[in-house]
Design a protein around this motif. Sequence first.
Motif, short mmCIF file in Angstrom:
data_model
loop_
_atom_site.label_atom_id
_atom_site.label_comp_id
_atom_site.label_asym_id
_atom_site.label_seq_id
_atom_site.Cartn_x
_atom_site.Cartn_y
_atom_site.Cartn_z
N ALA A 294 -2.36 9.08 -12.59
CA ALA A 294 -3.18 8.37 -13.57
C ALA A 294 -2.51 7.07 -14.02
O ALA A 294 -3.17 6.03 -14.19
CB ALA A 294 -3.45 9.27 -14.77
N ILE A 295 -1.20 7.11 -14.21
CA ILE A 295 -0.46 5.92 -14.63
C ILE A 295 -0.47 4.88 -13.52
O ILE A 295 -0.69 3.68 -13.76
CB ILE A 295 0.98 6.29 -15.03
N LEU A 296 -0.25 5.33 -12.28
CA LEU A 296 -0.24 4.40 -11.15
C LEU A 296 -1.62 3.75 -10.98
O LEU A 296 -1.72 2.54 -10.72
CB LEU A 296 0.16 5.12 -9.88
N SER A 297 -2.67 4.54 -11.13
CA SER A 297 -4.03 4.01 -10.97
C SER A 297 -4.31 2.90 -12.00
O SER A 297 -4.87 1.85 -11.67
CB SER A 297 -5.05 5.13 -11.11
N THR A 298 -3.91 3.14 -13.25
CA THR A 298 -4.10 2.13 -14.30
C THR A 298 -3.29 0.87 -14.00
O THR A 298 -3.77 -0.25 -14.16
CB THR A 298 -3.69 2.69 -15.66
N ALA A 299 -2.06 1.06 -13.54
CA ALA A 299 -1.20 -0.08 -13.21
C ALA A 299 -1.82 -0.90 -12.07
O ALA A 299 -1.81 -2.14 -12.11
CB ALA A 299 0.19 0.40 -12.82
N THR B 39 13.07 -4.76 0.34
CA THR B 39 13.48 -5.28 1.65
C THR B 39 15.00 -5.40 1.73
O THR B 39 15.63 -5.99 0.85
CB THR B 39 12.83 -6.66 1.91
N GLY B 40 15.57 -4.84 2.76
CA GLY B 40 17.02 -4.90 2.95
C GLY B 40 17.79 -3.82 2.23
O GLY B 40 19.02 -3.79 2.29
N SER B 41 17.11 -2.93 1.51
CA SER B 41 17.78 -1.85 0.80
C SER B 41 17.39 -0.51 1.41
O SER B 41 16.49 -0.43 2.25
CB SER B 41 17.43 -1.87 -0.69
N THR B 42 18.06 0.55 0.97
CA THR B 42 17.74 1.89 1.45
C THR B 42 16.67 2.57 0.61
O THR B 42 16.30 3.71 0.89
CB THR B 42 19.01 2.77 1.46
N LEU B 43 16.18 1.88 -0.40
CA LEU B 43 15.12 2.44 -1.23
C LEU B 43 13.80 2.37 -0.48
O LEU B 43 13.45 1.34 0.10
CB LEU B 43 15.02 1.65 -2.54
N THR B 44 13.06 3.46 -0.48
CA THR B 44 11.76 3.50 0.18
C THR B 44 10.66 3.78 -0.84
O THR B 44 10.90 4.44 -1.84
CB THR B 44 11.71 4.57 1.29
N TYR B 45 9.48 3.27 -0.53
CA TYR B 45 8.31 3.47 -1.39
C TYR B 45 7.14 3.83 -0.50
O TYR B 45 6.86 3.14 0.48
CB TYR B 45 8.00 2.21 -2.20
N ASP B 46 6.44 4.92 -0.82
CA ASP B 46 5.38 5.41 0.06
C ASP B 46 4.01 4.79 -0.22
O ASP B 46 3.03 5.13 0.43
CB ASP B 46 5.29 6.93 -0.01
N GLY B 47 3.94 3.87 -1.20
CA GLY B 47 2.68 3.24 -1.52
C GLY B 47 1.79 4.07 -2.41
O GLY B 47 0.71 3.63 -2.82
N ALA B 48 2.22 5.29 -2.71
CA ALA B 48 1.42 6.19 -3.55
C ALA B 48 2.18 6.65 -4.79
O ALA B 48 1.91 7.71 -5.34
CB ALA B 48 0.97 7.41 -2.74
N GLY B 49 3.17 5.84 -5.18
CA GLY B 49 3.88 6.14 -6.42
C GLY B 49 5.20 6.87 -6.27
O GLY B 49 5.81 7.22 -7.27
N VAL B 50 5.68 7.09 -5.04
CA VAL B 50 6.91 7.85 -4.85
C VAL B 50 8.02 6.93 -4.31
O VAL B 50 7.87 6.32 -3.24
CB VAL B 50 6.70 9.03 -3.89
N PHE B 51 9.12 6.85 -5.05
CA PHE B 51 10.32 6.12 -4.65
C PHE B 51 11.37 7.15 -4.23
O PHE B 51 11.53 8.18 -4.89
CB PHE B 51 10.87 5.28 -5.80
N SER B 52 12.12 6.87 -3.17
CA SER B 52 13.16 7.80 -2.75
C SER B 52 14.32 7.07 -2.11
O SER B 52 14.16 6.01 -1.50
CB SER B 52 12.59 8.84 -1.77
N ARG B 53 15.49 7.65 -2.27
CA ARG B 53 16.71 7.12 -1.66
C ARG B 53 17.82 8.14 -1.82
O ARG B 53 17.72 9.08 -2.61
CB ARG B 53 17.12 5.80 -2.29
N LEU C 81 4.94 -2.07 -14.83
CA LEU C 81 4.69 -3.20 -15.73
C LEU C 81 3.20 -3.42 -16.04
O LEU C 81 2.83 -3.56 -17.21
CB LEU C 81 5.31 -4.46 -15.14
N PRO C 82 2.32 -3.45 -15.04
CA PRO C 82 0.91 -3.67 -15.36
C PRO C 82 0.28 -2.56 -16.20
O PRO C 82 -0.75 -2.79 -16.85
CB PRO C 82 0.25 -3.76 -13.97
N TYR C 83 0.87 -1.37 -16.19
CA TYR C 83 0.35 -0.28 -17.00
C TYR C 83 0.39 -0.64 -18.49
O TYR C 83 -0.42 -0.16 -19.28
CB TYR C 83 1.15 1.00 -16.76
#
Length: 341
Positions: free
Chosen positions: A104-109, A131-145, A179-181
């Motif tokens: 819900a938070i991601l959708s509002t953002a 870009t250039g880091s080991t942090l990944t983002y799945d486009g659906a609100g999940v960050f992992s590393r 931030l946009p949330y």
Amino acid sequence: MYKKLLTFSLIAAALSACGDDKPQPPALVCNDPAVLQSVRGNVQEIIKQEARAFAQNDARQFVDADKIIAAGSELLITLDNPAQETRNGTNVCSANLRIQIPAAILSTAQTNSPLIYGDQTINQIIQQRTTGSTLTYDGAGVFSRTLGYTPTTSDGQTVINYADNSLTGTAQAVSAALLPYGVKSILIVNGQALSLEDALRLRHQPFAEPPVATPADILDNNAASAVFGQAAPAEASPPEVLSPVAPNNDEVLFSANELEQAKNNNRAADEEINRLWERMDKTVQQRLLNEQRSWIQSKNNSCRQAAAQANSTLQAEYLQLQCDTRMTRERSQYLRGYTIN
């Protein structure tokens, strides 16, 4: 003869066993609950600082920082598969960090994103940051590393030391997505109060561009309020006032000693950042090279703007030195996470 040989064999075995009996460092408690608590606390604190800094520098006043801070408290944070490993002869813990923004938070953002990021989507903003880091983002609100850390316990208190600045970078990326949330429900655009929905419909107007910090913001609110190696305070410190201040105009007066001190401080800041850069692994240097060049250009542009506010040549030099020193200290604090200790 047989008994003598047997005796010598036993003695040799005993000596060999003693030679191998070297003290081993204690095993780390990688799954200590204090680790997750520390991670969550650090992530929320960084999101709070990022949100307040943006709200303070946003001349449009589109964002309510408290909404972003509240969203940060709802993040789903986990550390999976914690295990001990050896790096450069030192025992450290490693775990898979996963941070999920509630749907819900991601959708509002995502809906509000045009008011903050213009034509760029949140996914594009995060891609630029990762870009250039080991942090990944799945486009659906999940960050992992992968997160490296070392828990130590003393006097019943567990302290978590992180192997690098990857947790900070992760929290800043999550903050960018949140931030946009924080966009307010009522916005003032060109002196007129608009609902969020109306503002979104009018997003083609110039206010859709993200705000740019003014020279005063750079001087007074630069994140380099901490000296090398010291963490910035949780609450923003009061703006620095240069003294003495002339009573009848805005010109800042200062002595020759103060100008010389500003030069010395700037020289020390340059020496510090150069030492940190030299201590980096060469592959890390190569990866950060373009980013470092962009930072230098940004620093020079920002500090020229700061100097342009001066009423005299000497004052311009003084303001430029202050700005350069603060931004260099901030960059040093960031680069410290990449250095070899």
